[in-house]
Scaffold this motif. Structure first.
Motif, PDB file in Angstrom:
ATOM      1  N   LYS A 224       0.835  -1.202   0.000  1.00 22.74           N
ATOM      2  CA  LYS A 224       0.000   0.000   0.000  1.00 22.74           C
ATOM      3  C   LYS A 224       0.867   1.249   0.000  1.00 22.74           C
TER       4      LYS A 224
ATOM      5  N   HIS B 112       0.776   5.486   0.409  1.00 22.06           N
ATOM      6  CA  HIS B 112       0.079   6.718   0.799  1.00 22.06           C
ATOM      7  C   HIS B 112       1.064   7.863   0.619  1.00 22.06           C
TER       8      HIS B 112
ATOM      9  N   VAL C  84      -2.633  17.203  -1.826  1.00 19.93           N
ATOM     10  CA  VAL C  84      -3.597  16.117  -1.943  1.00 19.93           C
ATOM     11  C   VAL C  84      -2.854  14.813  -1.645  1.00 19.93           C
ATOM     12  N   SER C  85      -3.585  13.711  -1.610  1.00 16.84           N
ATOM     13  CA  SER C  85      -2.976  12.411  -1.316  1.00 16.84           C
ATOM     14  C   SER C  85      -3.207  11.447  -2.467  1.00 16.84           C
TER      15      SER C  85
ATOM     16  N   LEU D 191      -3.316   7.608  -3.215  1.00 19.50           N
ATOM     17  CA  LEU D 191      -3.458   6.325  -2.535  1.00 19.50           C
ATOM     18  C   LEU D 191      -3.343   5.211  -3.564  1.00 19.50           C
TER      19      LEU D 191
ATOM     20  N   ARG E 235      -5.675   6.055  -6.785  1.00 24.84           N
ATOM     21  CA  ARG E 235      -6.701   7.078  -6.782  1.00 24.84           C
ATOM     22  C   ARG E 235      -6.180   8.288  -6.013  1.00 24.84           C
ATOM     23  N   MET E 236      -6.867   9.407  -6.206  1.00 26.35           N
ATOM     24  CA  MET E 236      -6.455  10.645  -5.537  1.00 26.35           C
ATOM     25  C   MET E 236      -7.501  11.056  -4.515  1.00 26.35           C
ATOM     26  N   LYS E 237      -7.050  11.432  -3.325  1.00 22.02           N
ATOM     27  CA  LYS E 237      -7.922  11.881  -2.248  1.00 22.02           C
ATOM     28  C   LYS E 237      -7.656  13.366  -1.974  1.00 22.02           C
ATOM     29  N   LEU E 238      -8.699  14.197  -2.135  1.00 19.28           N
ATOM     30  CA  LEU E 238      -8.546  15.628  -1.930  1.00 19.28           C
ATOM     31  C   LEU E 238      -8.532  15.976  -0.449  1.00 19.28           C
TER      32      LEU E 238
END
Length: 239
Positions: free
Chosen positions: A190, A192, A207-208, A210, A236-239
């Motif tokens: 994984k 991050h 942003v992150s 993942l 994927r992208m996490k705002l």
């Protein structure tokens, strides 16, 4: 008889209750308006101004939303952003053993390739990036991703050292040894990664990214370069 004057008219020229003005024009006197009990008359509402303010506020918000959506659409068409992706090149196990307290100690070394496919977007990898290896629902080890800037259409190889300790690891060690006998050990890697996007000279908010890579390796023997038989990665992208 001929020559006699006509009798005066008997109908009054001015209706009863009327009087003449100075010019002889009859003035009509209207009876006074009497208040009718229980009758109501429309009163200007104080809330009408409030409703207008609400309507103007909603209109401005809708206009602002349209401007934001249009700006984002223009930026998307100009820069054509794409998510960075990663691939696992090599995985080696430096140490995997049971301690005297029956905890499981693991030390993995992973080399991954970070790919920025964008032609006009740079990526700043910020502090706090993590890379971890899991077996089923147990985290075996974890390590930090380095901080660096990745330019346009750039591929960067990263060597990450992962360490970890699992309490009550005897059951987990037994499961890993049994799985190893089949020659196919499933591991979950994984990612991050907190990143900042650079559009031209403009650096946007953090942003992150993942990511998750489902790996199948042939062995977990210590001091051995593990053969990766299968790898399936999603990001994927996490705002």
């Amino acid at each position: 008889m001929v020559g006699e004057a006509a009798p005066p008219p008997t109908t009054p020229l001015v209706p009863p209750g009327s009087s003449r003005s100075e010019k002889g024009i009859p003035l009509h006197h209207h009876p006074p308006v009497r208040a009718i009990p229980g009758a109501t008359f429309p009163i200007p509402r104080k809330g009408s101004c409030f409703c207008k303010c609400i309507c103007w506020t909603i209109s401005l918000l809708v206009l602002l939303l349209i401007i934001i959506v249009a700006s984002v659409g223009i930026l998307y068409l100009v820069f054509k952003p794409k998510l960075p992706d990663y691939s696992v090149d090599t995985l080696s196990i430096s140490d995997l053993r049971l301690n005297f307290d029956m905890s499981l100690y693991a030390k993995f070394d992973v080399r991954i390739t970070a790919n920025n496919p964008n032609k006009k977007i740079g990526i700043f990898y910020e502090k706090g990036g993590r890379l971890s290896v899991w077996y089923t629902n147990t985290r075996l080890c974890e390590g930090s991703l380095p901080q660096f800037y990745q330019g346009h259409q750039n591929k960067t190889m990263l060597n990450v050292s992962l360490t970890g300790q699992v309490q009550s690891g005897s059951t987990l060690m037994t499961a890993l040894q049994q799985q190893q006998q089949t020659g196919r050990v499933p591991l979950d890697l994984k990612v991050h990664a907190p990143v900042s996007i650079k559009l031209g000279r403009l650096k946007l908010r953090k942003v992150s990214v993942l990511g998750e890579c489902m790996l199948v390796v042939d062995s977990l023997a210590s001091n051995n370069l593990v053969s990766i038989k299968a790898s399936n990665c999603k990001f994927r992208m996490k705002l």
